[in-house]
Each structure stands twice: as C-alpha cells, then as structure tokens.
Scaffold this motif. Structure first.
Motif, PDB file in Angstrom:
ATOM      1  N   VAL A  62     -18.834 -44.513  39.834  1.00 50.76           N
ATOM      2  CA  VAL A  62     -17.448 -44.420  39.350  1.00 50.76           C
ATOM      3  C   VAL A  62     -17.283 -45.257  38.086  1.00 50.76           C
TER       4      VAL A  62
ATOM      5  N   TRP B 190     -11.941 -42.393  34.702  1.00 46.85           N
ATOM      6  CA  TRP B 190     -11.884 -42.141  36.135  1.00 46.85           C
ATOM      7  C   TRP B 190     -10.453 -42.025  36.635  1.00 46.85           C
TER       8      TRP B 190
ATOM      9  N   VAL C 136     -17.751 -43.605  34.651  1.00 44.61           N
ATOM     10  CA  VAL C 136     -16.783 -42.620  34.152  1.00 44.61           C
ATOM     11  C   VAL C 136     -15.672 -43.353  33.416  1.00 44.61           C
TER      12      VAL C 136
END
Length: 471
Positions: free
Chosen positions: A40, A46, A43
C-alpha cells in the motif's frame, strides 16, 4: 449462517483458553499486516483510490435493482441462465436441482464463502452429492470437519504440524508426508487433480460481476479456481447480489484495491473472468444464482447498507485486537471479525446469538482505517448497537435494567446531577473499599452480569472538577 448457539462473550472465553490458536493467529495476522503495509505504501494515491472504490460501491447499492436486471439481461444474451434466490433454502434447492439434472454425484468448488453462508455443502450431501473444496485452506477445513476461521485464510488456526497429521489421516499415499509447505501443497494437488479431471459440475463463488457485460470475476492465489471454472461441463456460480460493479472500469479499481488489502500483493496471481458460454471453450452450461438472503433488507437501512460495500478482503480482521485473540470461531458465523460484527447481525435480522456481535469489536477505528472501500465500521457498529438496544427497550429487556439505564441517563443529563452523584459515590467509597479489600473490581450483588467483561473501579477520592476548582 449461524454456526453455534452461544453469544460471542461465552464463545470467546472458550477460544481464549487455546494458546496454540492465539499463537497461530498472531503470527499470521502480523505477517499479512506487514505485507499489506508495504505494498500500500508504494501507491502514491492510495487514499484517492480508496475514495474511488467507495464511490463505486455506493453507486452499486443505490442502483442495485437496475444493475441486477442489467446483469441478468447480459448473462442471458451470452448464453447463461440466471436464477434468483430469496434465501439460503431457495439457493440450495436451485443448485441441488442443477447438479442432479446433470446426473453428477460429485462437484468441485472454489471461492466458497457465499456457499458456506447458505450451508450449500450440507444441502449437497443431504442429496447424496459429494462436494470437494479445492482451495487449499478450504480443503483443510473440510477434511478436518472444521469451520473456517478467517475470510481470506480459512485454516489460519491450523499449524503445519496439524495439517500434516490431518493429511496423513485423510489423504492416500501420505504416510511419509513432512510438514514442509511444498510437501503439503503437493499432497493436496495430487488428491485434487483426479477430482478436477472427473468432475462434471463446478461450483464457484464470485468476487465481482460486471453488470454492463455480464462478466463474472474470481480472484485467487492457487489456480484451482481456473480448474473449477473451465474443466467441468456445467459451471454454477453462487453470488450475493451486492457483488456487482457497473463497468469494466469499475472492476479495474477493485482489482487494484483487493489484492493489496487482502494478500499484500500488487496484483492477484490468478484472475479469472468469463461471460456466458462459448462453443468449444470451457463449460457448455453456465448458471448464475443470485442470492438475496437478507441483503435487500440491509440495503434499505441508510447507515447499515454500508456493510454491503465490503469486498471481503479481510484487512479489518488482520488489524482487530479482538479477532487476533479470539479467532473467527467465536463469532459463530461465516463472516467473523469487525466486518462480520456488522454483516452477520444484519443478515440474520439482529436476533439470536449474532445480536451480540456489534459489541464484539472495539471502536478503536483501525478496521475503518484499513478498509479499502472506506466502510466506517465503528459508525455502523454503534448504529447496530442502538438498533438492538432500542428493540430491547421496547419490551425485551428486564424492567430493572431499563429503570437503571433511565436513571443513569437522567444523572448524566445535567452537570449538577452528575456532580451530586459523584459526591454520593465518594461518600460510599470507604465501605466498598473494605468490601473489596482495596481491589475495587468485584461487583456488588446484582451487577455480576454487567461487570463480567468490564472492571468496576472504586470512585476516585477527588473528581477532576473539584481538583480544578481548588487550583
């Protein structure tokens, strides 16, 4: 599907006594959390991606009747058949009839969460049909005569040594099996390969279905799903009606959110999609069974309907301190953990053992923070608690408790009344201290149930307000 008659507090006390279970859960959830955090963190947008995912699911629930009708038209146009099931009994009857019409005595299954919810395996076995779970973890649970304990990894509560002994007892040719993961996987692979090649009916769940195209999507990590959805002559997909997205573009958002949140992977190893049937390629018959089983009622609740946004990633389970200590069995339902604490009571109608589940999760907010589609789980928990309490207030709760709660509400409703109650409590501190021997945690007579899961400390010698006034 409710699995036991105990409410969560009683069931949790039993699982808390199992040190092996707690060790397995802690190791597994910590490892999954670490992997998820890593991918995560790669990204850059996100939070924006989560917001897009939430918007997709909000639109689906708002337009659910229209999208379901569109899905039916598209599946039918592509040669598939759509069946509508109001509840678990109807869904099971439809599947059993389809399998019997094919003359099959065995079926292979994958992505079994919804079929577990409706109790499909029991219905098949009652009709003389043997189901084989082909996901490795689901197979372990099935061979052990056990129940899943996690949405993503149903056998999370089993250690390698336990699995080795289970396979030695139940699978042929495993007398010298070791507990190495590769050896365990190979033993399961040999056992399942024969089932794949001989099965005439495959049964799958669904992660998503695209309304505009009639496409069904299954994501998994082992490739067994592909065996189930391509080799048998007949394919039956059992899907909850909320598993929709409108378009392929919406599906692309979900396929970015789901693997990162569930398995901690950048993309899913096996993503299978099919649209109806194609001559000479894959199953010759495709049946889509759309299961309501309480979901329409959930969709009618402006707050509770947010539970239908769930994409079954299990991220909330992996951060929940309650789940990590008790495991999924304590929840007594197919859906455990924080998401189960809001989904299960709603599907069951806020009654029975699952009515205790909204209190089975803390309000720390970690579950909402990691949810890929931003379900405010603590908000829904509080909403369901208020619904259940209101029902009790209308007649199910004991008169004494109701009067006590009304008295507390009056005391807490005014500063002077509240401070007067604090002074009265301090005046009674000395005899209570003598009664408790200084500990202050044993309940007075009549409060045993109220303090079974919470301490009752002695009143403070001085309130903060009094301390503030003096200084």
């Amino acid at each position: 599907m409710t699995r036991n008659a105990e409410k969560f507090p009683a069931a949790a006390r039993e699982t808390l006594r199992d040190p092996v279970l707690r060790t397995n859960l802690r190791r597994a959830t910590q490892a999954i959390r670490a992997k998820r955090a890593e991918v995560v963190g790669e990204v850059g947008d996100w939070e924006a991606l989560r917001a897009r995912g939430r918007a997709v699911k909000q639109r689906v629930v708002a337009e659910l009747p229209e999208l379901l009708e569109l899905l039916e038209r598209r599946v039918t146009e592509q040669g598939g058949t759509v069946h509508w099931a109001r509840d678990a009994a109807e869904a099971n009857a439809i599947v059993v009839e389809l399998v019997a019409a094919e003359g099959a005595e065995e079926v292979v299954k994958v992505k079994s969460l919804t079929t577990d919810e409706i109790g499909l395996n029991d219905a098949l076995e009652a009709a003389g049909i043997t189901p084989y779970e082909t996901d490795l973890a689901e197979l372990i649970v099935q061979l052990a005569g056990d129940r899943p304990s996690h949405i993503l990894v149903p056998a999370i509560h089993h250690g390698r040594e336990q699995i080795r002994e289970l396979f030695r007892r139940t699978l042929p040719g495993t007398e010298d099996l070791t507990d190495e993961p590769e050896a365990l996987a190979e033993a399961a692979r040999r056992f399942l390969r024969e089932r794949f090649l001989s099965a005439r009916v495959g049964i799958s769940g669904a992660n998503f279905a695209v309304a505009e195209t009639g496409t069904v999507c299954v994501v998994e990590s082992e490739g067994n799903g592909r065996m189930c959805t391509t080799i048998p002559r007949v394919l039956i997909t059992v899907m909850g009606i909320e598993k929709l997205v409108r378009s392929i573009d919406d599906l692309s958002i979900m396929l970015q959110l789901l693997p990162r949140s569930s398995t901690g992977e950048r993309m899913n190893p096996y993503t299978s999609m099919w649209t109806g049937v194609t001559a000479g390629d894959g199953p010759e018959e495709f049946h889509l069974v759309l299961v309501d089983a309480g979901r329409s009622g959930v969709a009618a609740d402006p707050v509770g309907r947010q539970a239908l946004h769930c994409i079954r990633c299990s991220a909330c389970l992996n951060v929940c301190p309650v789940y990590e200590r008790t495991g999924g069995h304590a929840y007594g339902h197919t859906y455990p953990g924080p998401i189960g604490a809001i989904v299960a009571p709603q599907l069951e109608g806020l009654r029975g053992p699952v009515s205790s589940l909204p209190w089975a999760s803390t309000l720390c907010g970690a579950c909402g923070d990691v949810c890929p589609v931003k379900i405010p789980i603590p908000e829904v928990l509080v909403h369901l608690r208020s619904e259940i309490v209101e029902r009790a207030r209308r007649g199910d709760v004991a008169a004494g408790e109701r009067l006590a709660m009304e008295a507390m509400a009056r005391v807490f409703g005014g500063r002077r009344r509240y401070e007067a109650a604090q002074r009265a409590a301090r005046a009674g501190r000395a005899p209570l201290e003598r009664m408790y021997g200084g500990g202050g945690h044993r309940p007075p007579p009549g409060l045993g149930g109220w303090t079974a899961s919470r301490d009752l400390p002695l009143p403070a010698p001085e309130s903060f307000r009094d301390w503030w006034r003096k200084r």
